[in-house]
Design an enzyme around this catalytic site. Sequence first.
Site, mmCIF file in Angstrom:
data_model
loop_
_atom_site.group_PDB
_atom_site.id
_atom_site.type_symbol
_atom_site.label_atom_id
_atom_site.label_comp_id
_atom_site.label_asym_id
_atom_site.label_seq_id
_atom_site.Cartn_x
_atom_site.Cartn_y
_atom_site.Cartn_z
ATOM 1 N N GLU A 87 0.834 -1.207 0.000
ATOM 2 C CA GLU A 87 0.000 0.000 0.000
ATOM 3 C C GLU A 87 0.867 1.255 0.000
ATOM 4 O O GLU A 87 0.564 2.235 -0.697
ATOM 5 C CB GLU A 87 -0.939 -0.011 1.208
ATOM 6 C CG GLU A 87 -2.019 1.025 1.160
ATOM 7 C CD GLU A 87 -2.996 0.846 0.011
ATOM 8 O OE1 GLU A 87 -3.141 1.802 -0.778
ATOM 9 O OE2 GLU A 87 -3.625 -0.216 -0.101
ATOM 10 N N GLU A 94 1.844 6.232 -7.166
ATOM 11 C CA GLU A 94 0.785 7.152 -7.593
ATOM 12 C C GLU A 94 1.244 8.600 -7.472
ATOM 13 O O GLU A 94 0.974 9.421 -8.355
ATOM 14 C CB GLU A 94 -0.488 6.926 -6.780
ATOM 15 C CG GLU A 94 -1.220 5.667 -7.167
ATOM 16 C CD GLU A 94 -2.524 5.478 -6.411
ATOM 17 O OE1 GLU A 94 -2.782 6.215 -5.431
ATOM 18 O OE2 GLU A 94 -3.297 4.583 -6.808
#
Length: 151
Positions: A87, A94
């Site tokens: 994560e 991102e």
Amino acid sequence: MSPNVPKLPSEAESPSQERDSWQVAPNLFSSFKYAWSGITYAFQTQRNFRIHSGIGLIALTLSILLRVSPVEAAIVALTVAAVMVMEILNTALESLVDLTVGQTYHQLAKVVKDCAAGAVLLAAVAAILVAALIFGPPLWGLLRPYLASLV
């Protein structure tokens, strides 16, 4: 900056701190401080990281309550850590893609973001399988008498 993009820690820093952020950490303590900043950023800004953290805490608590073996508890802990690491890497990728392409659409940016999210999904599915295999037998043992009395 768009209103949906969370404020980065470096935006609140002074110009000298921004210059220093591009240098190698001068000591081990600074390295840990930077790493902790990344974890804190992920926890404060990423809903899914908070969800994975909560589920991970539940899984580790179940390890204790169900008295699984030390090896099984270690497998649970490593699996939880793997999902959380994925994560954080997803968040980093991102952010890097957003930094590179800005507010424009690019097919390769979509591929990077989708693949990173897919990696998190695969890790989460693997974690569910590990949890089922480790917690299933002791939970079944606890629930079997209650289920038998219902029949």
